[in-house]
Enzyme design. Structure first.
Site, PDB file in Angstrom:
ATOM      1  N   GLY A 230       0.831  -1.197   0.000  1.00 48.53           N
ATOM      2  CA  GLY A 230       0.000   0.000   0.000  1.00 48.53           C
ATOM      3  C   GLY A 230       0.863   1.245   0.000  1.00 48.53           C
ATOM      4  N   VAL A 234       1.262   4.891   5.055  1.00 48.27           N
ATOM      5  CA  VAL A 234       0.756   3.831   5.932  1.00 48.27           C
ATOM      6  C   VAL A 234       1.873   2.829   6.240  1.00 48.27           C
ATOM      7  CG1 VAL A 234      -0.915   1.940   6.132  1.00 48.27           C
ATOM      8  CG2 VAL A 234      -1.621   4.125   5.162  1.00 48.27           C
ATOM      9  N   GLY A 235       2.713   2.566   5.243  1.00 50.30           N
ATOM     10  CA  GLY A 235       3.843   1.642   5.442  1.00 50.30           C
ATOM     11  C   GLY A 235       4.754   2.104   6.568  1.00 50.30           C
ATOM     12  N   GLU A 252       5.730  -3.266   0.928  1.00 49.72           N
ATOM     13  CA  GLU A 252       5.805  -2.984  -0.512  1.00 49.72           C
ATOM     14  C   GLU A 252       4.999  -1.718  -0.747  1.00 49.72           C
ATOM     15  OE1 GLU A 252       7.793  -4.447  -2.278  1.00 49.72           O
ATOM     16  OE2 GLU A 252       8.134  -6.336  -1.244  1.00 49.72           O
ATOM     17  N   CYS A 286       1.484  -0.486  -9.039  1.00 47.45           N
ATOM     18  CA  CYS A 286       2.687   0.016  -8.352  1.00 47.45           C
ATOM     19  C   CYS A 286       3.797   0.196  -9.369  1.00 47.45           C
ATOM     20  CB  CYS A 286       3.175  -0.969  -7.313  1.00 47.45           C
ATOM     21  SG  CYS A 286       1.929  -1.415  -6.146  1.00 47.45           S
TER      22      CYS A 286
HETATM   23  C1  UN1 Z   1       1.736  -4.192  -8.123  1.00 50.68           C
HETATM   24  O1  UN1 Z   1       1.395  -3.272  -8.846  1.00 50.68           O
HETATM   25  O2  UN1 Z   1       1.636  -4.128  -6.862  1.00 50.68           O
HETATM   26  O3  UN1 Z   1       4.787  -6.252 -12.862  1.00 50.68           O
HETATM   27  C2  UN1 Z   1       2.254  -5.502  -8.610  1.00 50.68           C
HETATM   28  C3  UN1 Z   1       3.590  -6.003 -12.718  1.00 50.68           C
HETATM   29  C4  UN1 Z   1       2.708  -7.060 -12.091  1.00 50.68           C
HETATM   30  C5  UN1 Z   1       2.732  -6.942 -10.596  1.00 50.68           C
HETATM   31  C6  UN1 Z   1       2.454  -5.551 -10.087  1.00 50.68           C
HETATM   32  N1  UN1 Z   1       3.126  -8.371 -12.514  1.00 50.68           N
HETATM   33  O4  UN1 Z   1       3.087  -4.937 -13.029  1.00 50.68           O
END
Ligand code: UN1
Length: 520
Positions: A230, A234-235, A252, A286
């Site tokens: 997240g 918050v982490g 993460e 992410c």
């Molecule tokens: C995420 O966005 O938390 O490489 C994970 C990627 C995906 C995993 C993303 N296989 O975008």
């Protein structure tokens, strides 16, 4: 009437006094179900239940735990289409991406099924006779797992599956954005043979809700591990709570991932990688790109072609409009922050090249199909920005990207490294040295050469540096460190007290050799 779902605690369905609806992100009138908001007492009960189940699960032989993981993979494979469809309906990613999300969990099961037959320790020579040294991986105990809504199956599987195979029991608080997908995933794990109490699922929100209560259980001494995907803010709070309890958390967190396009790059390839990195999943990965750094000689051409491509992007409800690049915002909170970023850009003097905020019935790009006001949809947004600006520094979950002009590889790397995050990164170049310089000097947990900023696979380490995490890694063999501790065993069969470092005089000292005196 919306179907009412319940928490899964110790193999029993448990209800709460209040509930929250889960809605189709692409069409807010379509309700998937009503999910309970766990109380603090229920979260505590889930942790205690996981504690009670821990001794038996730890004693279950690892290959047998691995077999259950294999059966989870089989069950998900059987239900892949239905689960992918549910994901698309609940969180709004395209079906192709939803299938990828589910496939990543299947891959994770395949990998960790066989890990149940390894979980290798070492045998190590002792400095004394009649004594053996060896190491064992031991489970930590009860793991709290808190996950985000953008990868409702893949990312939880990165945590749950290795935690299970190594012998931990779990309390999982899935994202309030995707409780139905989480419930389905949990039921498939139950079907595969997980004993009651090994996996407990509590629903609810983060702040003032199930997530916060679960973090509080660290201070009550009910947890031995916490893993979170997240926001960085918050982490940090979870890291502080874990730290004062001497627990090493998996964190993460956010990213503002750079994608560099050098002057020699194959521009067609770079453009499609950039478009996907910026707008795939509506920019809500992410690993989505945050800044595209373009080498000065190709800046003008790249910009022209990139904006032209953005004008053509197909957007809409992915269940009704197959072929869209992206769908809606996962939730209103992401939409509101994204909406605000228009003000940040204007305040910093960034130039808006394309994009007009929320897509509405009267303001929609030509690639939009369907009813834009059935949910929150955003225009693909492109800025011309500079290093240091707020929109350059701040992660924004949504369809927005900054184009930043740089001159040469050194400036590209320095600019890329000037953000506070370091999750993913990418470079497009055919120059061997530039690619080498980039992979050597970029501060990021993941680097692509001639590919997009996304693309983590289930058997490679995933995680970031700087504001993107605390250095833990998920996936592959690396994640095992996060769910086990090493026990070093001294097994002494000598029948007497032998002391390391002291009772080691096996070789009698001899007089020194004077080499100069050996030969006349
Ligand atoms: C995420 O966005 O938390 O490489 C994970 C990627 C995906 C995993 C993303 N296989 O975008």
């Amino acid at each position: 009437m919306a179907k009412r779902f319940q928490h899964l605690i110790g193999g029993v369905e448990v209800d709460s006094p209040t509930h929250t609806l889960s809605r189709n992100s692409s069409n807010l009138e379509d309700v998937l179900g009503e999910f309970p908001n766990a109380t603090r007492e229920q979260v505590r009960l889930a942790c205690q239940t996981a504690r009670d189940a821990a001794a038996e699960w730890r004693r279950t032989p690892a290959p047998i735990r691995g077999e259950i993981i294999g059966s989870i993979g089989t069950a998900i494979t059987r239900e892949k289409e239905a689960l992918s469809h549910l994901l698309t309906r609940e969180m709004g990613k395209t079906l192709k991406e939803a299938r990828g999300d589910v496939q990543e969990a299947i891959d994770t099961c395949h990998f960790f099924q066989s890990e149940g037959r390894r979980l290798y320790g070492q045998t190590v020579p002792s400095e004394m006779q009649n004594k053996e040294l060896m190491t064992y991986r031991r489970p930590l105990g009860v793991a709290a797992i808190i996950t985000a809504g953008n990868f409702p199956i893949a990312v939880p599987s990165w945590k749950i599956i290795p935690a299970l195979v190594t012998g931990n029991t779990i309390v999982w608080k899935p994202s309030e954005d995707c409780p139905a997908a989480a419930y389905a995933f949990a039921k498939l794990m139950e079907e595969a043979g997980l004993p009651a109490g090994v996996l407990n699922v509590v629903f609810g929100g983060g702040k003032d809700g199930a997530g916060q209560y679960l973090v509080e259980m660290l201070d009550e001494g009910l947890l031995n591990k916490i893993a979170f995907t997240g926001s960085t803010a918050v982490g940090r709070q979870i890291g502080a709570a874990a730290g004062r309890n001497l627990i090493h958390p998996t964190l993460e967190l956010g990213g503002k991932n750079p994608l560099v396009v050098m002057r020699d790059a194959d521009l067609d390839n770079a453009l499609s990688g950039a478009l996907w990195s910026a707008f795939g999943t509506g920019g809500q990965r992410c690993t989505s790109a945050g800044n595209i750094l373009i080498d000065a000689p190709v800046y003008a051409e790249f910009k022209k072609r990139f904006v032209a491509m953005a004008r053509e992007v197909a957007i809409g409800d992915p269940l009704k409009q197959p072929g869209v690049l992206y769908g809606p915002f996962i939730n209103e909170r992401f939409f509101r922050t994204w909406e605000q970023h228009y003000e940040w850009g204007a305040a910093d003097g960034a130039k808006l090249l394309y994009g007009k905020g929320r897509i509405t019935r009267t303001s929609k790009p030509k690639g939009f199909k369907g009813d834009p006001e059935a949910a929150f949809y955003g225009w693909p947004t492109i800025w011309e920005a500079r290093r240091g600006m707020k929109i350059f520094q701040t992660e924004v979950f949504g369809p927005t990207i900054n184009l930043v002009k740089v001159n040469g590889i050194d400036e590209a790397i320095e600019t890329a490294n000037s953000v506070d995050y370091g999750l993913s990164s990418a470079i497009y170049t055919n120059n061997r040295d530039w690619a080498y310089q980039f992979k050597d000097r970029i501060q990021a947990g993941m680097t692509s050469i001639n590919n997009s900023t996304t693309g983590a696979e289930a058997h490679l380490p995933f995680g970031g540096v700087k504001g993107s995490g605390n250095g833990t890694r998920e996936s592959g063999i690396w994640v095992l460190e996060s769910y086990t501790y090493w026990q070093a065993v001294n097994d002494d069969v000598s029948g007497k007290l032998q002391l390391a470092q002291m009772d080691t005089g096996y070789i009698a000292p001899r007089p020194p050799v004077d080499v100069g005196a050996l030969v006349d």
